[in-house]
Design an enzyme around this catalytic site. Structure first.
Site, PDB file in Angstrom:
ATOM      1  N   GLU A  37       7.688 -13.079  -2.432  1.00 27.43           N
ATOM      2  CA  GLU A  37       6.359 -12.660  -2.026  1.00 27.43           C
ATOM      3  C   GLU A  37       5.833 -13.610  -0.968  1.00 27.43           C
ATOM      4  O   GLU A  37       6.182 -14.779  -0.932  1.00 27.43           O
ATOM      5  CB  GLU A  37       5.401 -12.677  -3.222  1.00 27.43           C
ATOM      6  CG  GLU A  37       5.707 -11.620  -4.252  1.00 27.43           C
ATOM      7  CD  GLU A  37       4.632 -11.550  -5.322  1.00 27.43           C
ATOM      8  OE1 GLU A  37       3.627 -12.292  -5.228  1.00 27.43           O
ATOM      9  OE2 GLU A  37       4.799 -10.765  -6.259  1.00 27.43           O
ATOM     10  N   HIS A  86      -1.242 -10.643  -0.192  1.00 29.11           N
ATOM     11  CA  HIS A  86       0.118 -10.989  -0.597  1.00 29.11           C
ATOM     12  C   HIS A  86       0.986  -9.743  -0.567  1.00 29.11           C
ATOM     13  O   HIS A  86       0.493  -8.620  -0.492  1.00 29.11           O
ATOM     14  CB  HIS A  86       0.154 -11.703  -1.948  1.00 29.11           C
ATOM     15  CG  HIS A  86      -0.126 -10.857  -3.150  1.00 29.11           C
ATOM     16  ND1 HIS A  86      -1.400 -10.550  -3.568  1.00 29.11           N
ATOM     17  CD2 HIS A  86       0.703 -10.258  -4.037  1.00 29.11           C
ATOM     18  CE1 HIS A  86      -1.341  -9.810  -4.660  1.00 29.11           C
ATOM     19  NE2 HIS A  86      -0.062  -9.605  -4.971  1.00 29.11           N
ATOM     20  N   HIS A  88       4.289  -7.439  -2.149  1.00 28.78           N
ATOM     21  CA  HIS A  88       5.061  -7.112  -3.350  1.00 28.78           C
ATOM     22  C   HIS A  88       6.487  -6.767  -2.936  1.00 28.78           C
ATOM     23  O   HIS A  88       6.664  -5.990  -2.001  1.00 28.78           O
ATOM     24  CB  HIS A  88       4.458  -5.898  -4.074  1.00 28.78           C
ATOM     25  CG  HIS A  88       3.274  -6.227  -4.927  1.00 28.78           C
ATOM     26  ND1 HIS A  88       2.564  -5.281  -5.634  1.00 28.78           N
ATOM     27  CD2 HIS A  88       2.683  -7.414  -5.192  1.00 28.78           C
ATOM     28  CE1 HIS A  88       1.598  -5.875  -6.309  1.00 28.78           C
ATOM     29  NE2 HIS A  88       1.630  -7.169  -6.054  1.00 28.78           N
ATOM     30  N   ASP A  99      -2.771 -10.368 -10.536  1.00 29.26           N
ATOM     31  CA  ASP A  99      -3.482 -10.108  -9.280  1.00 29.26           C
ATOM     32  C   ASP A  99      -4.958  -9.840  -9.551  1.00 29.26           C
ATOM     33  O   ASP A  99      -5.842 -10.372  -8.872  1.00 29.26           O
ATOM     34  CB  ASP A  99      -2.888  -8.888  -8.571  1.00 29.26           C
ATOM     35  CG  ASP A  99      -1.501  -9.151  -8.032  1.00 29.26           C
ATOM     36  OD1 ASP A  99      -1.130 -10.321  -7.876  1.00 29.26           O
ATOM     37  OD2 ASP A  99      -0.797  -8.161  -7.763  1.00 29.26           O
TER      38      ASP A  99
HETATM   39 ZN    ZN Z   1       0.670  -8.794  -6.674  1.00 26.60          ZN
END
Ligand code: ZN
Length: 137
Positions: A37, A86, A88, A99
């Site tokens: 990530e 961010h 995935h 999250d």
């Molecule tokens: Zn996430």
């Protein structure tokens, strides 16, 4: 007092905007970090506080498979930072429980980019995990 200020200062917005170059950078960073990530912070311009025009990449970000861990305590207080971004390593841009916990604690708007990291594979969320409109300018 959190890094982003007191929650009562949060305002609900109908929509946010992001510059195309900033979105391109997010997608590019997501691609280049895959299968890990990528994590960063969203920053708005000085003149237009609705427009996200910069990302701050967190060098100390520890990436996991299902949630990003942000080391926010390392950063100075900066009120031009409005939220997080961010990626995935999957096709789902849906926020995980980790999250959602992050969203509630830090910032007003959050972006998750999912595979294949194109203009159609990312979503923006409010602090409470609801999808929000974000237009590309
Ligand atoms: Zn996430």
């Amino acid at each position: 007092m959190s890094f982003f200020g007191k929650k009562k200062n949060f305002t609900t917005r109908d929509s946010w905007k992001i510059t195309r170059s900033c979105l391109d950078l997010i997608l590019e960073c997501s691609r280049s970090n895959y299968p890990n990530e990528f994590g960063g912070l969203l920053r708005v311009g000085h003149d237009n506080k609705d427009v996200i025009n910069e990302i701050v990449i967190l060098p100390g970000t520890v990436a996991g498979e299902s949630h990003a861990i942000f080391q926010l305590h390392m950063l100075p207080i900066d009120f031009s930072i409005v939220g997080t971004v961010h990626s995935h390593p999957s096709y789902s841009p849906r926020p995980s429980n980790a999250d959602l916990h992050l969203f509630q604690k830090h910032g007003k708007v959050h972006i998750i980019a999912a595979k294949p990291y194109t203009e159609d594979s990312w979503k923006a969320y409010s602090y409470n995990g609801e999808k929000v409109e974000m237009s590309i300018i």
